[in-house]
Enzyme design. Structure first.
Site, short mmCIF file in Angstrom:
data_model
loop_
_atom_site.label_atom_id
_atom_site.label_comp_id
_atom_site.label_asym_id
_atom_site.label_seq_id
_atom_site.Cartn_x
_atom_site.Cartn_y
_atom_site.Cartn_z
N ALA A 229 0.86 -1.13 -0.14
CA ALA A 229 -0.17 0.03 0.09
C ALA A 229 1.01 1.22 -0.03
O ALA A 229 2.11 1.12 -0.25
CB ALA A 229 -0.91 -0.11 1.32
N ASN A 230 0.28 2.37 0.17
CA ASN A 230 0.98 3.70 0.06
C ASN A 230 0.32 4.67 1.22
O ASN A 230 -0.89 4.40 1.75
CB ASN A 230 1.28 4.09 -1.18
N ARG A 231 0.88 5.71 1.37
CA ARG A 231 0.04 6.53 2.45
C ARG A 231 -0.81 7.44 2.16
O ARG A 231 -1.31 8.31 2.70
CB ARG A 231 1.60 7.56 2.97
N SER A 232 -1.32 7.44 0.74
CA SER A 232 -2.43 8.22 0.38
C SER A 232 -3.66 8.14 1.35
O SER A 232 -3.86 6.75 1.58
CB SER A 232 -2.78 8.05 -0.86
N ALA A 295 -3.32 7.46 -5.85
CA ALA A 295 -1.92 7.06 -5.59
C ALA A 295 -1.98 5.54 -6.13
O ALA A 295 -2.35 4.84 -5.19
CB ALA A 295 -1.34 7.20 -4.20
#
Ligand code: CTP
Length: 441
Positions: A229-232, A295
């Site tokens: 995953a990512n921080r968005s 993102a």
């Protein structure tokens, strides 16, 4: 506000509207049941919020049985940690009937002592207050001053009527009739909608346009319990969808975020880059504007394990493959007149990298933020961006709430649309120098 003749009142603005019905503790609380019934009958989605004192006059179960959702009474809800912000945000209208001297006083003073008080402060929806109390209290200078304060802030008031009060007294202070209150609620909603429409037109209207916005960070499964995953957070994308809808667009929000749906927006929930690509690309043909604020993962595991990977099996080798670059694909499929907006969250050499992406992916606008700066981007309520135009210009938008940033991005979209004709170029330039004006409702 002048009372309507209830028989002639047009209640159609209530159909589909989300109404929070605040009920405070007075003998007139029983009449709120009738207000609730009439609101629901007119097609409104009503959530009652009762103060502790109200529950002494009427049972919570009565309201829950008639309402669209169970009545709420607690500031710290059992199923929702912050019900006041949820209720306040989702509401198209808040009606307080009856409003006691205490509730009016707290609201005028900005005190959020309970769920109703907090909802009143948390909402940006119009508020209709219907006072009910003994004549002496209604005529008290403090109550009068509080009501005037609320009126001056744009709160609508249905004044109490004269008649029989609790204990047999007769005088001014009796809650207005439920028909009068419901007719006033419909009028407030109609006026608010007319104003919102005018506001949207006044600045960079998106009336009649279809806007597709993607938001949030995708999640690419590794096994049934893990993902890449990512921080968005999705906040910027959701703010864009919300403001685009307020400006008159038909908005589809394709979101990988768990955030609530903004008002007036169709939401398509996705998880992976592949789902997001399918959802956006299948809607791209009919879209006038596409904003890729999501993102999107660049790589995903070729295979997601069907069983949980265990430590005893050693360090897993996760083979990755690239995902579809949705923005680049949109750039290739672009149809005439379509405006395509990309985003880039960068940490180094932000502007140069963003300009490269703008050209490579064939977007009209690229919104870049330096996420290494304080309070910018991921996880923050604020953002600071530069909007790059494919035509060469750029606009810097300093640190501001994400709704304000959304307003500036949509101003740029309107500027690009106008610039399609030579006459539009001047308009585009003046739009670029115009302050954003993406104010809150
Ligand atoms: N994007 C997309 N599909 C992808 C990856 C990115 O549509 N598979 C879009 C994003 O929504 C964003 C823009 O492309 O609007 C730029 O995203 P970014 O991750 O910065 O671009 P990348 O090409 O992945 O560049 P980098 O190598 O810096 O990650």
């Amino acid at each position: 506000m002048t009372p309507d003749s209830p028989e002639r009142a047009d209640l159609s603005p209530l159909a589909g509207a989300r109404v929070v019905l605040g009920v405070s503790g007075g003998i007139a609380a029983y009449k709120a049941v009738e207000v609730l019934r009439r609101l629901v009958e007119a097609g409104a989605h009503v959530v009652p919020v009762l103060t502790e004192a109200a529950t002494r006059f009427v049972g919570v179960a009565t309201f829950s049985a008639l309402a669209s959702e169970p009545a709420e009474t607690e500031l710290f809800g059992a199923h929702d940690a912050i019900p006041h912000t949820r209720l306040g945000r989702l509401a198209d209208l808040v009606v307080v009937a009856p409003a006691t001297a205490r509730v009016i006083g707290e609201y005028a003073s900005g005190i959020s002592a309970d769920l109703l008080g907090a909802t009143l402060l948390a909402t940006r929806a119009p508020v209709l207050v219907c006072p009910a109390m003994h004549t002496e209290m209604w005529e008290h200078a403090a109550v009068r001053a509080n009501v005037e304060t609320l009126r001056a802030r744009g709160v609508h008031v249905v004044a109490p009527e004269s008649g029989r009060l609790a204990g047999g007294d007769v005088g001014e202070g009796r809650l207005a009739d439920p028909e009068t209150i419901v007719a006033a609620a419909a009028r407030v909603l109609a006026a608010e909608r007319a104003r919102a429409k005018g506001r949207g037109r006044a600045r960079a209207g998106l009336d009649g346009l279809t806007v597709v916005v993607s938001a949030g960070g995708t999640r690419e499964p590794i096994d049934p319990v893990r993902y890449i995953a990512n921080r968005s957070s999705g906040r910027q994308g959701h703010a864009l969808a919300e403001v685009a809808a307020e400006r008159g667009a038909t908005v589809v929000l394709v979101t990988a975020s768990g955030l609530e749906a903004p008002r007036g927006v169709t939401v398509v929930r996705v998880e992976t880059a592949a789902e997001l690509a399918e959802a956006v690309l299948s809607r791209s043909e009919g879209a006038d504007v596409i904003v890729m604020a999501a993102a999107v993962a660049d790589f995903r595991p070729v295979r997601a394990a069907t069983s949980k990977l265990a430590k005893r099996d050693g360090i897993p080798e996760i083979e990755l493959e690239p995902t579809v670059d949705v923005l680049a694909e949109l750039g290739k499929r672009r149809r005439p007149g379509q405006v395509i907006v990309g985003f880039a969250a960068e940490t180094d050499d932000a502007l140069a990298r963003a300009r490269e992406k703008l050209v490579l992916k064939g977007a009209d606008l690229l919104v870049v933020n330096d996420v290494s700066a304080p309070n910018v981007g991921f996880g923050h309520e604020t953002n600071a961006v530069t909007v790059l135009y494919a035509s060469g210009g750029e606009v810097e938008v300093p640190l501001a709430p994400k709704r304000t940033i959304a307003g500036a991005v949509l101003d740029a979209v309107s500027a690009v649309r106008r610039a399609e004709t030579p006459a539009g170029l001047d308009a585009a330039n003046s739009a670029r120098s115009r302050p954003d004006g993406g104010e809150r409702r």
